[in-house]
Design an enzyme around this catalytic site. Structure first.
Site, PDB file in Angstrom:
ATOM      1  N   LYS A 177      77.834  22.985  67.737  1.00  0.00           N
ATOM      2  CA  LYS A 177      77.521  23.098  66.310  1.00  0.00           C
ATOM      3  C   LYS A 177      78.774  23.317  65.477  1.00  0.00           C
ATOM      4  CE  LYS A 177      72.784  24.843  66.727  1.00  0.00           C
ATOM      5  NZ  LYS A 177      71.939  26.025  66.558  1.00  0.00           N
TER       6      LYS A 177
ATOM      7  N   LYS B  85      65.650  10.446  72.928  1.00  0.00           N
ATOM      8  CA  LYS B  85      64.514  11.304  72.591  1.00  0.00           C
ATOM      9  C   LYS B  85      64.171  11.199  71.112  1.00  0.00           C
ATOM     10  CE  LYS B  85      64.219  15.689  74.161  1.00  0.00           C
ATOM     11  NZ  LYS B  85      64.671  16.950  74.823  1.00  0.00           N
TER      12      LYS B  85
ATOM     13  N   LYS C 222      64.721  14.225  64.640  1.00  0.00           N
ATOM     14  CA  LYS C 222      64.321  14.429  63.245  1.00  0.00           C
ATOM     15  C   LYS C 222      64.221  13.123  62.473  1.00  0.00           C
ATOM     16  CE  LYS C 222      66.416  18.902  63.105  1.00  0.00           C
ATOM     17  NZ  LYS C 222      67.726  19.496  62.968  1.00  0.00           N
TER      18      LYS C 222
END
Ligand code: TRP
Length: 326
Positions: A111, A192, A195
């Site tokens: 991140k 996968k 969002k």
């Protein structure tokens, strides 16, 4: 009865992959364990958020969890910031974890490399997560593999605290939840589902309107050999449709393949099954959205139940570490 704890961040829309992969497990767990589920809005703050957006997504996710069948009367469902013990215990956790341990977290490395503003809290994130888990004398933490390191560090913190200050916490175990459906992106079936902001055409949201869902399934990427067969490696797109159909109807993907000779009907049946799955969820969500007082009541109930347990654990930790009683 064993106690399980899991948390979910209010970020982005909930999609079919979240629903079939994780939340169906949560729904089931509440019948098998003492289950504590938390919408972790404080964790969401580790990356800068627009206040109105955070408020909206926190409320929406809470309502969605209830709408998918996570029953606040049966389990404990609450919003992290409404139980102040989380932030309070997090400080004691920060004082127990080492800088070196936090530096090894791959989620932080990942991140911090992808964001411009790196808050101190992004670095100490695992201390808050440890507080979440340890406040409830949790036995098991059913989370995906990406969270394994955070559960390991929680165990290390609990063990260190117990050995320094006397037995205070139950040392939790990570469990891989029973495999939910692996839901892949409808446009990139090797990836996968993620969002909707990342991949709008490949992602189906739980709150999406039905016409749009139909369209997305109709346009789902398959392949050109024309054979309906469950083979994840060779036929990722078709297998994804079969997995989704199976998860939505409770069937078996390989067995379902036998019922089809063409892609068209497989796509339309899968779309129809998903729509039938989502219909009652969307209806319940709409009810909650129209009744903010009921949502508040349910979340307050959850926070009250959570605090009953959390306050006892926090007090024990404060006393053992040497803070004055109040
Ligand atoms: N870090 C988790 C995630 O990003 C969310 C989370 C916060 C969590 N606290 C938790 C998960 C406690 C399990 C237990 O998915």
């Amino acid at each position: 009865m064993t106690r399980v704890f899991s948390g979910i961040q209010p970020s982005g829309d909930l999609h079919l992959g979240n629903l079939l992969g994780a939340l169906v497990n949560w729904e089931r767990m509440q019948h098998e364990h003492e289950s504590v589920f938390c919408v972790v809005d404080l964790h969401a703050l580790t990356l800068p958020k627009d206040p109105a957006t955070l408020r909206r997504t926190t409320l929406q996710l809470s309502q969605l969890l209830i709408a998918v069948g996570i029953d606040p009367e049966r389990c404990v469902l609450f919003v992290q910031s409404q139980v102040p013990e989380h932030a309070q215990l997090a400080w004691l956790m920060e004082c127990t974890v080492s800088f070196g341990e936090l530096s090894r977290m791959t989620a932080f490395k990942d991140k911090s490399s992808r964001n411009e503003f790196i808050s101190g809290a992004l670095f100490t994130y695992p201390a808050l997560q440890a507080a979440d888990i340890l406040l409830y004398d949790t036995d098991f933490v059913p989370v995906g593999d990406d969270q394994r390191q955070h559960v390991e560090i929680t165990r290390d913190i609990a063990e260190r605290f117990n050995s320094r200050y006397g037995t205070t916490f139950v040392v939790p175990a990570h469990v891989i939840p029973p495999a939910g459906a692996r839901v892949m992106d409808l446009q990139n079936p090797d990836r996968k589902m993620s969002k909707s902001e990342v991949s709008p055409a490949g992602t189906v949201n739980v709150l999406e309107d039905f016409a749009s869902i139909e369209k997305k399934f109709k346009r789902a990427v398959t392949d050109s050999d024309g054979e309906v067969r469950y083979d994840v490696d060779a036929k990722a797109g078709v297998s994804n449709l079969l997995s989704i159909l199976a998860a939505a109807t409770g069937g078996d993907p390989a067995a379902l393949a036998g019922g089809y000779t063409q892609y068209g009907p497989l796509k339309s049946d899968t779309a129809a099954a998903v729509i039938e799955l989502l219909r009652p969820i969307q209806a319940r969500f709409a009810e909650l959205e129209a009744d903010p007082a009921e949502t508040s009541r349910l979340l307050r109930l959850g926070a009250d139940k959570a605090r009953e347990v959390a306050s006892v654990t926090l007090r024990r930790a404060q006393e053992n570490i040497g803070l004055l009683a109040y």
